[in-house]
Design a protein around this motif. Structure first.
Motif, PDB file in Angstrom:
ATOM      1  N   ARG A  33       0.715  -1.192  -0.052  1.00  0.00           N
ATOM      2  CA  ARG A  33      -0.058   0.033   0.070  1.00  0.00           C
ATOM      3  C   ARG A  33       0.961   1.436   0.054  1.00  0.00           C
ATOM      4  O   ARG A  33       0.324   2.214  -0.709  1.00  0.00           O
ATOM      5  CB  ARG A  33      -0.951   0.033   1.166  1.00  0.00           C
ATOM      6  N   ASP A  34       2.151   1.012   0.406  1.00  0.00           N
ATOM      7  CA  ASP A  34       2.946   2.296   0.368  1.00  0.00           C
ATOM      8  C   ASP A  34       4.079   2.287  -0.722  1.00  0.00           C
ATOM      9  O   ASP A  34       4.263   3.440  -1.184  1.00  0.00           O
ATOM     10  CB  ASP A  34       3.933   2.093   1.752  1.00  0.00           C
ATOM     11  N   LEU A  35       4.217   1.203  -1.297  1.00  0.00           N
ATOM     12  CA  LEU A  35       4.941   1.141  -2.583  1.00  0.00           C
ATOM     13  C   LEU A  35       4.632   0.021  -3.233  1.00  0.00           C
ATOM     14  O   LEU A  35       4.817  -1.340  -2.936  1.00  0.00           O
ATOM     15  CB  LEU A  35       6.527   0.848  -2.324  1.00  0.00           C
ATOM     16  N   CYS A  36       3.505   0.082  -4.292  1.00  0.00           N
ATOM     17  CA  CYS A  36       3.285  -0.978  -5.413  1.00  0.00           C
ATOM     18  C   CYS A  36       4.455  -1.516  -6.108  1.00  0.00           C
ATOM     19  O   CYS A  36       5.408  -1.088  -6.456  1.00  0.00           O
ATOM     20  CB  CYS A  36       2.052  -0.675  -5.977  1.00  0.00           C
ATOM     21  N   GLU A  39       5.470   0.543  -8.818  1.00  0.00           N
ATOM     22  CA  GLU A  39       6.298   1.748  -8.363  1.00  0.00           C
ATOM     23  C   GLU A  39       7.742   1.218  -8.134  1.00  0.00           C
ATOM     24  O   GLU A  39       8.959   1.882  -8.482  1.00  0.00           O
ATOM     25  CB  GLU A  39       5.906   2.545  -7.219  1.00  0.00           C
ATOM     26  N   SER A  64       7.468   6.778   5.326  1.00  0.00           N
ATOM     27  CA  SER A  64       6.260   6.436   5.539  1.00  0.00           C
ATOM     28  C   SER A  64       5.946   5.666   6.821  1.00  0.00           C
ATOM     29  O   SER A  64       4.838   5.698   7.263  1.00  0.00           O
ATOM     30  CB  SER A  64       6.311   4.910   4.560  1.00  0.00           C
ATOM     31  N   ASP A  69      -0.302   8.120   5.839  1.00  0.00           N
ATOM     32  CA  ASP A  69      -0.246   7.367   4.473  1.00  0.00           C
ATOM     33  C   ASP A  69       0.896   7.337   3.898  1.00  0.00           C
ATOM     34  O   ASP A  69       1.627   8.434   3.516  1.00  0.00           O
ATOM     35  CB  ASP A  69      -1.282   8.406   3.429  1.00  0.00           C
ATOM     36  N   HIS A  71       2.264   5.981   1.333  1.00  0.00           N
ATOM     37  CA  HIS A  71       2.343   6.179  -0.087  1.00  0.00           C
ATOM     38  C   HIS A  71       2.741   7.642  -0.564  1.00  0.00           C
ATOM     39  O   HIS A  71       3.211   7.707  -1.479  1.00  0.00           O
ATOM     40  CB  HIS A  71       1.170   5.740  -0.695  1.00  0.00           C
ATOM     41  N   LYS A  75       4.625   9.074  -3.833  1.00  0.00           N
ATOM     42  CA  LYS A  75       3.983  10.295  -4.799  1.00  0.00           C
ATOM     43  C   LYS A  75       4.723  11.286  -4.700  1.00  0.00           C
ATOM     44  O   LYS A  75       4.917  11.870  -5.984  1.00  0.00           O
ATOM     45  CB  LYS A  75       2.534  10.615  -4.178  1.00  0.00           C
TER      46      LYS A  75
END
Length: 149
Positions: A33-36, A39, A64, A69, A71, A75
């Motif tokens: 959820r933080d780094l798919c 990515e 993180s 959040d 992610h 971003k």
């Protein structure tokens, strides 16, 4: 390991086992959820060395863990890269260089502050007519203006 990661690692010239370990550690450390995966793959493809890759993953992880959040860290990286004349690979090199400068000078800055300083360097008036080497530009800005972080 995901076939896309395997394909990306196969493109690397050396240290393939280390790259695999780095990906595994990144996936074990950062929740999807933080780094798919897509990515993570972009960062892998743009990283010139396992050490620089690990620096980015470490900095994203630290940021993180202090935000609801996580992610947001990723971003911020991609937003800064997308609005810059420099590639993701150049940003990764610049972040790694700035992180080393901070450590060498017993200084600290969080992820957002680091990215802000580097973005400011990329947008400096010296960089408008001619695209300068990103790391040299950051060094010039550090030497001329310092860093208040």
């Amino acid at each position: 390991m995901n076939e896309f990661f395997e394909a990306s690692i196969d493109k690397k010239f050396d240290q393939k086992d280390l790259w695999k370990t780095c990906i595994k550690n990144a996936r074990d450390t950062l929740h999807s959820r933080d780094l798919c995966d897509s990515e993570l793959l972009k960062i892998l493809d743009a990283s010139n060395s396992p050490q620089k890759f690990n620096t980015i993953i470490r900095l994203i992880y630290v940021y993180s863990k202090t935000r609801p959040d996580g992610h947001t860290a990723v971003k911020l990286l991609f937003e800064n890269t997308d609005t810059s004349i420099y590639s993701l690979a150049e940003w990764i090199d610049a972040i790694d260089h700035f992180d080393s400068w901070l450590a060498d000078n017993n200084r600290k800055a969080d992820w957002k502050m680091m990215l802000g300083y580097i973005a400011c360097c990329s947008q400096s008036p010296e960089n408008k007519d001619i695209k300068h080497n990103f790391i040299e530009l950051i060094d010039e800005m550090l030497n001329t203006y310092g860093f208040d972080g």
